[in-house]
Design an enzyme around this catalytic site. Structure first.
Site, PDB file in Angstrom:
ATOM      1  N   SER A   1     -31.250 -13.241  -9.807  1.00 39.87           N
ATOM      2  CA  SER A   1     -31.812 -14.464  -9.240  1.00 39.87           C
ATOM      3  C   SER A   1     -31.468 -14.672  -7.773  1.00 39.87           C
ATOM      4  O   SER A   1     -31.866 -15.667  -7.174  1.00 39.87           O
ATOM      5  CB  SER A   1     -31.357 -15.679 -10.057  1.00 39.87           C
TER       6      SER A   1
ATOM      7  N   THR B   1     -29.758 -19.376  -8.137  1.00 41.69           N
ATOM      8  CA  THR B   1     -29.530 -19.481  -6.694  1.00 41.69           C
ATOM      9  C   THR B   1     -28.051 -19.644  -6.376  1.00 41.69           C
ATOM     10  O   THR B   1     -27.354 -20.365  -7.083  1.00 41.69           O
ATOM     11  CB  THR B   1     -30.249 -20.762  -6.212  1.00 41.69           C
TER      12      THR B   1
ATOM     13  N   THR C   1     -31.757 -17.183  -2.512  1.00 37.56           N
ATOM     14  CA  THR C   1     -32.302 -17.003  -3.856  1.00 37.56           C
ATOM     15  C   THR C   1     -33.497 -16.053  -3.840  1.00 37.56           C
ATOM     16  O   THR C   1     -34.133 -15.865  -2.794  1.00 37.56           O
ATOM     17  CB  THR C   1     -32.769 -18.370  -4.415  1.00 37.56           C
TER      18      THR C   1
ATOM     19  N   ARG D   1     -45.427 -18.724  -3.669  1.00 34.95           N
ATOM     20  CA  ARG D   1     -44.604 -19.902  -3.986  1.00 34.95           C
ATOM     21  C   ARG D   1     -43.264 -19.855  -3.240  1.00 34.95           C
ATOM     22  O   ARG D   1     -42.584 -18.836  -3.198  1.00 34.95           O
ATOM     23  CB  ARG D   1     -44.369 -19.964  -5.494  1.00 34.95           C
TER      24      ARG D   1
ATOM     25  N   ASP E   1     -37.179 -24.861  -3.150  1.00 38.51           N
ATOM     26  CA  ASP E   1     -36.366 -25.741  -2.303  1.00 38.51           C
ATOM     27  C   ASP E   1     -35.350 -24.976  -1.452  1.00 38.51           C
ATOM     28  O   ASP E   1     -34.925 -25.458  -0.399  1.00 38.51           O
ATOM     29  CB  ASP E   1     -35.575 -26.716  -3.183  1.00 38.51           C
TER      30      ASP E   1
ATOM     31  N   THR F   1     -29.547 -26.429  -6.874  1.00 33.27           N
ATOM     32  CA  THR F   1     -30.026 -25.327  -7.682  1.00 33.27           C
ATOM     33  C   THR F   1     -30.922 -25.920  -8.765  1.00 33.27           C
ATOM     34  O   THR F   1     -30.833 -27.096  -9.076  1.00 33.27           O
ATOM     35  CB  THR F   1     -28.843 -24.541  -8.290  1.00 33.27           C
ATOM     36  N   GLY F   2     -31.773 -25.088  -9.312  1.00 32.86           N
ATOM     37  CA  GLY F   2     -32.655 -25.584 -10.360  1.00 32.86           C
ATOM     38  C   GLY F   2     -34.100 -25.584  -9.926  1.00 32.86           C
ATOM     39  O   GLY F   2     -34.487 -24.881  -8.986  1.00 32.86           O
TER      40      GLY F   2
HETATM   41  C1  SD4 Z   1     -36.086 -22.293  -6.596  1.00 29.08           C
HETATM   42  N1  SD4 Z   1     -34.083 -23.613  -6.642  1.00 29.08           N
HETATM   43  O1  SD4 Z   1     -36.635 -21.339  -6.099  1.00 29.08           O
HETATM   44  C2  SD4 Z   1     -34.577 -22.277  -6.686  1.00 29.08           C
HETATM   45  C3  SD4 Z   1     -34.224 -21.532  -7.895  1.00 29.08           C
HETATM   46  C4  SD4 Z   1     -33.018 -22.026  -8.507  1.00 29.08           C
HETATM   47  O2  SD4 Z   1     -31.938 -22.595 -10.332  1.00 29.08           O
HETATM   48  O3  SD4 Z   1     -32.088 -22.486  -7.932  1.00 29.08           O
HETATM   49  N2  SD4 Z   1     -32.988 -22.050  -9.751  1.00 29.08           N
HETATM   50  O4  SD4 Z   1     -36.680 -23.256  -7.077  1.00 29.08           O
END
Ligand code: SD4
Length: 332
Positions: free
Chosen positions: A86, A191, A209, A219, A222, A242-243
């Site tokens: 990731s 991330t 990330t 795409r 954030d 994160t997320g």
């Molecule tokens: C995203 N926030 O690309 C990142 C991915 C991530 O937990 O952190 N996932 O949306």
């Protein structure tokens, strides 16, 4: 791993004098010991891959190094880990098979740099830093980001790596048209966002990330967006996210956390309030995982997520890097 030293709201009255009143808002609010323990230098970073990244950062931070150098060095370690799916060059591709990387960095002077949709370059975080230091821009994306990186002499790397390509081919057989939400939890990691305060009390942050696995081509989440995936204001503190990036962008998440700290909230409470803002903006948060970590000017830290399972790595001069389970709003 268990969250260490977990105090209930009722037990905090004796400690109230060392906290600003706003940080005690909220029923059943719990705060971790590290939140109450001002330290400098300190480094924190998201998820368990942050343990090793913190140690790399500490090689600088623990030797009177600058927070900016530490947060770059720390996440470079994660970016080059070919087993990490990731972050960086071992990351999963978009649905067309391209591994496109996003990263940003911000320092104590409010300088910032970012790259998005960058392909075939080993260290996006260092390219982001070069954007900050060598150009008049904040963000470069795609082809332009890659040309810039090559012109600057950054190392190339062919992606996806073999195992990742194989997984993607398997995935494609089973997923024709639908666009599924990614599962974001402590098993698939995520991330890396890193925040550090150095011995001079200066704060910097980094975030890098490969984004949402099998995302639509084009795409961007954030993570490379200053204010969403990362924000630092050296007068106040820093935060990173994160997320599910789409949800984090909607509330300018990391900037929101820093603004809550500016109002006097503790790092953990500021993260909690930002998570509550995300929840309030979505009619359905089923499966929507987002988490924040934050550090303030005193070196106090905190984290909070929508669902359980989010953790972050913490390192100061007294202890080895340790994993802290973030407080959360609800269970999966
Ligand atoms: C995203 N926030 O690309 C990142 C991915 C991530 O937990 O952190 N996932 O949306």
């Amino acid at each position: 791993m268990k969250r260490r030293s977990f105090f209930k709201f009722g037990m905090l009255s004796a400690l109230a004098s060392i906290l600003k009143p706003q940080s005690l808002m909220g029923m059943n609010y719990a705060v971790s010991k590290v939140d109450l323990d001002p330290q400098k230098p300190v480094v924190i970073s998201t998820w368990s891959h942050g343990l090793a990244a913190n140690e790399e950062a500490w090689k600088l931070l623990g030797n009177s190094g600058k927070a900016l150098d530490a947060v770059e060095a720390g996440v470079r370690h994660t970016e080059s880990d070919l087993t990490n799916r990731s972050v960086g060059i071992g990351g999963r591709p978009d649905r067309e098979g391209h591994v496109t990387l996003d990263a940003c960095i911000m320092d104590d002077q409010s300088r910032c740099g970012a790259v998005a949709y960058l392909e075939g370059i080993k260290h996006p975080i260092s390219v982001a830093r070069a954007v900050m230091e060598r150009t008049q821009h904040v963000m470069l994306v795609g082809r332009g980001a890659k040309s810039f990186a090559i012109d600057c002499g950054f190392e190339k790397f062919k992606t996806p790596i073999k195992e990742v390509k194989q997984d993607w081919k398997e995935w494609k057989k089973e997923h024709k048209d639908e666009f599924e939400k990614p599962e974001i939890n402590h098993e698939n990691h995520d991330t890396i966002g890193m925040l550090a305060i150095d011995e001079n009390g200066n704060i910097s942050g980094s975030c890098t990330t490969s984004g949402w696995a099998y995302k639509l081509a084009g795409r961007v989440g954030d993570s490379p967006i200053i204010g969403a995936g990362l924000f630092v204001d050296n007068e106040v503190g820093g935060a990173c996210a994160t997320g599910m990036g789409e949800a984090i962008i909607r509330i300018a998440g990391s900037h929101t956390v820093v603004e809550f700290m500016r109002q006097g909230h503790s790092p953990e409470m500021a993260c909690k309030l930002a998570v509550e803002r995300i929840i309030s903006k979505h009619s359905d948060v089923k499966g929507l995982q987002c988490g924040f970590i934050a550090i303030n000017k005193n070196g106090q830290v905190g984290g909070y997520s929508v669902y359980n399972g989010f953790n972050y790595a913490y390192k100061n001069s007294k202890e080895n890097s340790q994993l802290i389970d973030a407080a959360f709003d609800r269970k999966w």
